[in-house]
Scaffold this active site. Structure first.
Site, mmCIF file in Angstrom:
data_model
loop_
_atom_site.group_PDB
_atom_site.id
_atom_site.type_symbol
_atom_site.label_atom_id
_atom_site.label_comp_id
_atom_site.label_asym_id
_atom_site.label_seq_id
_atom_site.Cartn_x
_atom_site.Cartn_y
_atom_site.Cartn_z
ATOM 1 N N SER A 237 9.716 -0.897 -7.487
ATOM 2 C CA SER A 237 9.338 -0.423 -6.156
ATOM 3 C C SER A 237 8.531 -1.533 -5.480
ATOM 4 C CB SER A 237 8.505 0.855 -6.257
ATOM 5 O OG SER A 237 7.346 0.622 -7.026
ATOM 6 N N LYS A 238 8.181 -1.341 -4.246
ATOM 7 C CA LYS A 238 7.320 -2.304 -3.548
ATOM 8 C C LYS A 238 6.708 -1.622 -2.349
ATOM 9 C CE LYS A 238 6.042 -6.597 -3.879
ATOM 10 N NZ LYS A 238 5.806 -7.304 -5.142
#
Ligand code: NAD
Length: 459
Positions: free
Chosen positions: A115-116
């Site tokens: 994720s980011k």
């Protein structure tokens, strides 16, 4: 421009499609369907969340700041990825960085997904009080989708242990009675962080470089000498000489990698240039890295920009333009600043024979093709800069168990984990003719595909 990650994932799947050992139980039509599923799963994120953080500034005005949380894939474990505070953050970049996290964890056998997060701002334009509020708002707005077994954020460009401490504090307030110590990683040690986390990425970056050029060939000389891989010969020639190193970015990753090179005297690597958002500093005899680190720590992280500041730092160097670091006549260029630094418009100026990707996505797809054809060895981001996510995993476990490791244990386990990846990847690299990035991606895609198949996701 096709994003480099999507492009190589597609290339990896094409290569694996003809490999009979890959998902051998799948036959003809089922195989085709499974590959169509794989392409769509790996090339798109599971979720893209976007919010405008409403923040009251100290001057009385109210701003709404765009922010993102992208969750790419969680087939291997909870989503995991940093939060970037930078004015250039956008949705496409955040998606690309989230997918890199999925591939990185898969490559190194870390049980996390990818994720980011990102907030579109220049943190230097906000007061400490305002930044604190922005961090709290980020957690409030995304509180439904983050958490220790859902999605665990960490620092990235523009954020540090201070922001993670604030965010964990807010997570704890919003979720009374729930476990919280492992909701964020990259926290301060006093606040449940892991010893060694700050240095982990930079140390891992230098260790990867050292392993590829020196340690692995030394213990596997026959394999390297007999290899048909087009990059093998360069590796053999480079390991016999004193190497000059230039490092773009002198923050968390770049300064620690520079210090490792400076201290690793038996390899005789010489750091002749470092750069940051303002300047490049150059000294053909080698730079005083400890002196520069001492200076930056009392100068908001910035390197000396003029003669007066060099005198204060007691460091001898020529001052050059910020971009000069990319085109210097050096053996090795470490990219430890931002993405898209080596591009079609400047790639022909790059003279280094080895590029080490400390940053995520620092070389565009076109530039990567050009350099690989020229014979430049590129040590890709997902292999080189995984020290951060590996020690974040240790921090997550320590937070879960409330048992803390010594710094020596952290670094021993970090190197052990990274070495076990090289011991899997490098024999494959030398047995084939692909560039190292392609070998790494194929390994990650293979791992993800098998687990997706086993969990019944390919139909
Ligand atoms: P940081 O904010 O500590 O440092 C960034 C450095 O880059 C600073 O020295 C800054 O002055 C410099 N910089 C900014 N713009 C520049 C430009 N245009 N040209 C040259 N230098 C410039 O960030 P960091 O944590 O060191 O991260 C650097 C890169 O490494 C990022 O791409 C990040 O995603 C990646 N990364 C970091 C970690 C980690 O654990 N910190 C882990 C994996 C990957």
């Amino acid at each position: 421009m096709e994003n480099i990650t999507a492009k190589i994932v597609r290339k990896s799947l094409n290569a694996l499609a003809n490999d009979e050992t890959f998902l051998p139980t799948l036959q003809e039509q089922d195989r085709e369907k499974a590959f169509t599923s794989l392409v769509s799963i790996l090339s798109t994120p599971n979720h893209v969340y976007k919010s405008y953080l409403r923040v009251a500034l100290e001057n009385g005005s109210v701003v709404r700041i765009p922010s993102f949380r992208v969750q790419h894939n969680n087939i291997l474990g909870p989503y995991k990825g940093g939060i970037r505070f930078h004015e250039s953050v956008d949705e496409d970049e955040t998606v690309a960085l989230a997918s890199l996290m999925t591939l990185k964890s898969a490559l190194h056998g870390v049980p996390f997904g990818g994720s980011k997060g990102g907030v579109v701002l220049d943190p230097r334009s906000y007061s400490v009080k305002e930044r604190h509020l922005i961090c709290k708002k980020y957690v409030q707005y995304f509180s439904q989708v983050i958490g220790p077994s859902k999605d665990i954020p960490a620092p990235d460009v523009g954020t540090s242990e201070r922001e993670m401490d604030w965010m964990m504090g807010e997570f704890k307030s919003i979720n009374p009675g729930r476990e919280y110590l492992n909701s964020f990683t990259g926290k301060s040690v006093e606040n449940g962080g892991s010893l060694g986390r700050r240095e982990a990425t930079g140390k891992g970056v230098y260790y990867t470089f050292r392993n590829l050029l020196f340690d692995f060939p030394e213990t596997n000389i026959d394999l390297v000498q007999k290899s048909d891989n087009p990059f093998a010969e360069s590796i053999l020639t480079l390991r016999d000489k004193t190497l000059t190193l230039a490092i773009q970015g002198f923050g968390n990753v770049g300064s620690v990698a520079a210090l490792e090179a400076y201290q690793c005297s038996h390899l005789n690597n010489k750091v002749v240039a470092v750069s940051d958002r303002n300047v490049t500093l150059y000294n053909a005899d080698g730079l005083d890295i400890p002196g520069l680190i001492k200076f930056t720590s009392s100068n908001h992280g910035d390197l000396p920009v003029d003669k007066d500041q060099l005198t204060t730092a007691n460091v001898r160097a020529d001052i050059m333009e910020r971009e000069a670091v990319l085109s210097l006549d050096v053996d090795v260029l470490f990219l430890a600043a931002l993405g898209n630094q080596v591009r079609q418009d400047n790639v022909e100026d790059v003279q280094a024979r080895v590029i080490v990707e400390g940053a995520n996505d620092p070389v565009t797809g076109e530039a990567d093709d050009y350099l690989s054809e020229k014979g430049t060895i590129i040590i890709p981001d997902i292999l080189a800069n995984a020290g951060g996510v590996i020690v974040s995993y240790f921090e997550w476990i320590q937070g879960k168990e409330t048992q803390f490791y010594t710094e020596d244990v952290v670094f021993d386990r970090l190197y052990e984990k990274m070495k076990s990846t090289y011991d899997k990847i490098l024999p494959k690299f030398y047995a084939d003719t692909y560039a190292l990035r392609q070998t790494c991606y194929m390994h990650s895609v293979m791992k993800l595909s098998i687990v997706l198949y086993r969990q019944g996701k390919l139909y």
